[in-house]
Design a protein around this motif. Structure first.
Motif, short mmCIF file in Angstrom:
data_model
loop_
_atom_site.label_atom_id
_atom_site.label_comp_id
_atom_site.label_asym_id
_atom_site.label_seq_id
_atom_site.Cartn_x
_atom_site.Cartn_y
_atom_site.Cartn_z
N THR A 38 0.84 -1.20 0.00
CA THR A 38 0.00 0.00 0.00
C THR A 38 0.87 1.25 0.00
O THR A 38 1.92 1.27 0.65
N PRO A 39 0.48 2.29 -0.72
CA PRO A 39 1.26 3.52 -0.76
C PRO A 39 1.36 4.16 0.63
O PRO A 39 0.43 4.07 1.43
N MET A 40 2.48 4.80 0.88
CA MET A 40 2.68 5.46 2.16
C MET A 40 1.60 6.51 2.43
O MET A 40 1.11 6.65 3.55
N ILE A 41 1.19 7.21 1.39
CA ILE A 41 0.18 8.26 1.57
C ILE A 41 -1.16 7.68 2.02
O ILE A 41 -1.89 8.30 2.79
N VAL A 42 -1.48 6.46 1.56
CA VAL A 42 -2.72 5.80 1.99
C VAL A 42 -2.63 5.43 3.47
O VAL A 42 -3.60 5.59 4.23
N GLN A 43 -1.47 4.94 3.89
CA GLN A 43 -1.26 4.61 5.30
C GLN A 43 -1.38 5.86 6.18
O GLN A 43 -1.95 5.81 7.27
N ILE A 44 -0.84 6.96 5.68
CA ILE A 44 -0.93 8.22 6.42
C ILE A 44 -2.38 8.67 6.56
O ILE A 44 -2.83 9.05 7.65
N LEU A 45 -3.11 8.63 5.47
CA LEU A 45 -4.52 9.05 5.50
C LEU A 45 -5.34 8.16 6.42
O LEU A 45 -6.25 8.64 7.12
N PHE A 46 -5.02 6.87 6.43
CA PHE A 46 -5.77 5.95 7.29
C PHE A 46 -5.49 6.23 8.76
O PHE A 46 -6.41 6.36 9.57
N ILE A 47 -4.20 6.32 9.12
CA ILE A 47 -3.82 6.48 10.53
C ILE A 47 -4.11 7.88 11.05
O ILE A 47 -4.52 8.05 12.19
N TYR A 48 -3.92 8.89 10.20
CA TYR A 48 -4.10 10.27 10.66
C TYR A 48 -5.54 10.77 10.55
O TYR A 48 -5.99 11.58 11.36
N SER A 49 -6.27 10.26 9.55
CA SER A 49 -7.63 10.76 9.32
C SER A 49 -8.72 9.81 9.79
O SER A 49 -9.63 10.19 10.53
N LEU A 50 -8.62 8.55 9.38
CA LEU A 50 -9.69 7.60 9.69
C LEU A 50 -9.59 7.03 11.09
O LEU A 50 -10.59 7.00 11.84
N LEU A 51 -8.40 6.60 11.49
CA LEU A 51 -8.23 5.95 12.79
C LEU A 51 -8.64 6.83 13.97
O LEU A 51 -9.36 6.37 14.87
N PRO A 52 -8.23 8.12 14.02
CA PRO A 52 -8.67 8.97 15.13
C PRO A 52 -10.18 9.10 15.23
O PRO A 52 -10.74 9.15 16.33
N SER A 53 -10.85 9.15 14.08
CA SER A 53 -12.31 9.26 14.09
C SER A 53 -12.95 8.00 14.68
O SER A 53 -13.92 8.08 15.45
N LEU A 54 -12.37 6.84 14.35
CA LEU A 54 -12.90 5.59 14.90
C LEU A 54 -12.66 5.52 16.41
O LEU A 54 -13.56 5.12 17.17
N ILE A 55 -11.45 5.93 16.84
CA ILE A 55 -11.14 5.92 18.28
C ILE A 55 -12.04 6.89 19.02
O ILE A 55 -12.53 6.59 20.12
N ASN A 56 -12.27 8.05 18.42
CA ASN A 56 -13.13 9.05 19.06
C ASN A 56 -14.56 8.55 19.18
O ASN A 56 -15.23 8.78 20.21
N ALA A 57 -15.04 7.84 18.16
CA ALA A 57 -16.40 7.29 18.21
C ALA A 57 -16.54 6.28 19.34
O ALA A 57 -17.55 6.25 20.06
N VAL A 58 -15.51 5.45 19.51
CA VAL A 58 -15.50 4.47 20.59
C VAL A 58 -15.46 5.17 21.95
O VAL A 58 -16.17 4.79 22.90
N ALA A 59 -14.63 6.23 22.06
CA ALA A 59 -14.52 6.97 23.32
C ALA A 59 -15.84 7.62 23.69
O ALA A 59 -16.24 7.62 24.86
N VAL A 60 -16.52 8.18 22.70
CA VAL A 60 -17.82 8.81 22.96
C VAL A 60 -18.84 7.78 23.41
O VAL A 60 -19.61 8.00 24.35
N ARG A 61 -18.85 6.63 22.75
CA ARG A 61 -19.80 5.57 23.11
C ARG A 61 -19.55 5.05 24.51
O ARG A 61 -20.49 4.67 25.22
N CYS A 62 -18.27 5.02 24.90
CA CYS A 62 -17.91 4.53 26.24
C CYS A 62 -17.95 5.65 27.28
O CYS A 62 -17.52 5.43 28.42
N SER A 63 -18.40 6.83 26.88
CA SER A 63 -18.49 7.99 27.78
C SER A 63 -17.13 8.34 28.38
O SER A 63 -17.02 8.74 29.54
N SER A 64 -16.08 8.20 27.58
CA SER A 64 -14.74 8.52 28.03
C SER A 64 -14.41 9.98 27.72
O SER A 64 -14.88 10.55 26.73
N SER A 65 -13.62 10.60 28.59
CA SER A 65 -13.23 12.00 28.39
C SER A 65 -11.99 12.13 27.50
O SER A 65 -11.52 13.24 27.22
N PHE A 66 -11.45 11.00 27.06
CA PHE A 66 -10.26 11.02 26.22
C PHE A 66 -10.55 11.68 24.88
O PHE A 66 -11.51 11.33 24.20
N ASN A 67 -9.73 12.67 24.53
CA ASN A 67 -9.90 13.37 23.26
C ASN A 67 -8.72 13.04 22.34
O ASN A 67 -7.61 13.54 22.53
#
Length: 231
Positions: free
Chosen positions: A65-94
């Motif tokens: 996979t191209p490096m730019i795709v890995q960057i977009l996944f880890i920097y753009s998509l992954l934080p959004s998924l982690i944030n969604a999980v944190a919100v669902r678990c009522s966590s204050s982690f930002n």
């Protein structure tokens, strides 16, 4: 088309401030990748059944996979998924409070672990198997023989390839600007955006990376010569 020499000089000096950031990402990525890379290399050398198969899939994923795709996944998509999980678990982690350099280190550590595992595996295979057999004949245990005989020789053989890996990784950190990291490339591009002096900015980037990569190669060349002389 004439170059804006005053801008070229000013931006060159400003872009130099990004060198420590690029070096920090490079060094941290290699250090964090060292242990996983070593374990992956051993798992593949000794054909550990389940682990070696998982590692092959991981290596194919990173290499394929191209490096730019890995960057977009880890920097753009992954934080959004982690944030969604944190919100669902009522966590204050930002997750959005995490510094962009952390994401850059994660991306380049994954990449470095794959490349470094190949360097380690190749360097170990260059050591004559007969030396290991001789160590067993002298009563050494496998771990002891590996640590005292195989690894020191493999380390010397790995230096040239490690130098190449470091140079390539340092160059690839130029993509860190996609994660809003103020590295060499980001600083030069930001300065260029004010007056659209992109040609001058790219010349500055070219010169800085050429100088830095040459210096890194020189350091590894000196280390390689010193190790060969000591051996």
């Amino acid at each position: 088309m004439e170059l804006n020499l005053p801008f070229l000089e000013k931006t060159f000096i400003l872009a130099l401030r990004g060198i420590p950031v690029s070096l920090e990402i490079t060094v941290l990525s290699i250090l964090l990748a060292a242990l996983p890379a070593y374990l992956m290399a051993l798992a593949r050398l000794y054909h550990v059944k389940i682990a070696s198969q998982i590692i092959k899939v991981f290596i194919s994923l990173i290499r394929g996979t191209p490096m730019i795709v890995q960057i977009l996944f880890i920097y753009s998509l992954l934080p959004s998924l982690i944030n969604a999980v944190a919100v669902r678990c009522s966590s204050s982690f930002n997750v959005f409070d995490i510094h962009p350099v952390v994401y850059a280190v994660v991306v380049f550590t994954l990449h470095a672990s794959v490349m470094l595992s190949e360097v380690i595996r190749a360097s170990i295979t260059t050591v004559d198997r007969g030396q290991l057999d001789a160590a067993y004949a002298l009563g050494m245990r496998q771990q002891q023989a590996f640590r005292l005989i195989i690894l020191p020789q493999a380390a010397v053989e790995a230096v040239p390839n490690l130098g190449t890996l470091t140079v390539n990784l340092f160059k690839e950190t130029s993509l860190s600007f996609l994660m809003t990291v103020k590295d060499i490339t980001a600083i030069a591009k930001i300065e260029a955006s004010y007056g659209y002096n992109y040609i001058e900015a790219y010349v500055d980037i070219f010169i800085i990376y050429l100088i830095m990569c040459s210096l890194i190669q020189l350091v590894f060349y000196i280390v390689e010569k010193a190790l060969n002389h000591a051996r």
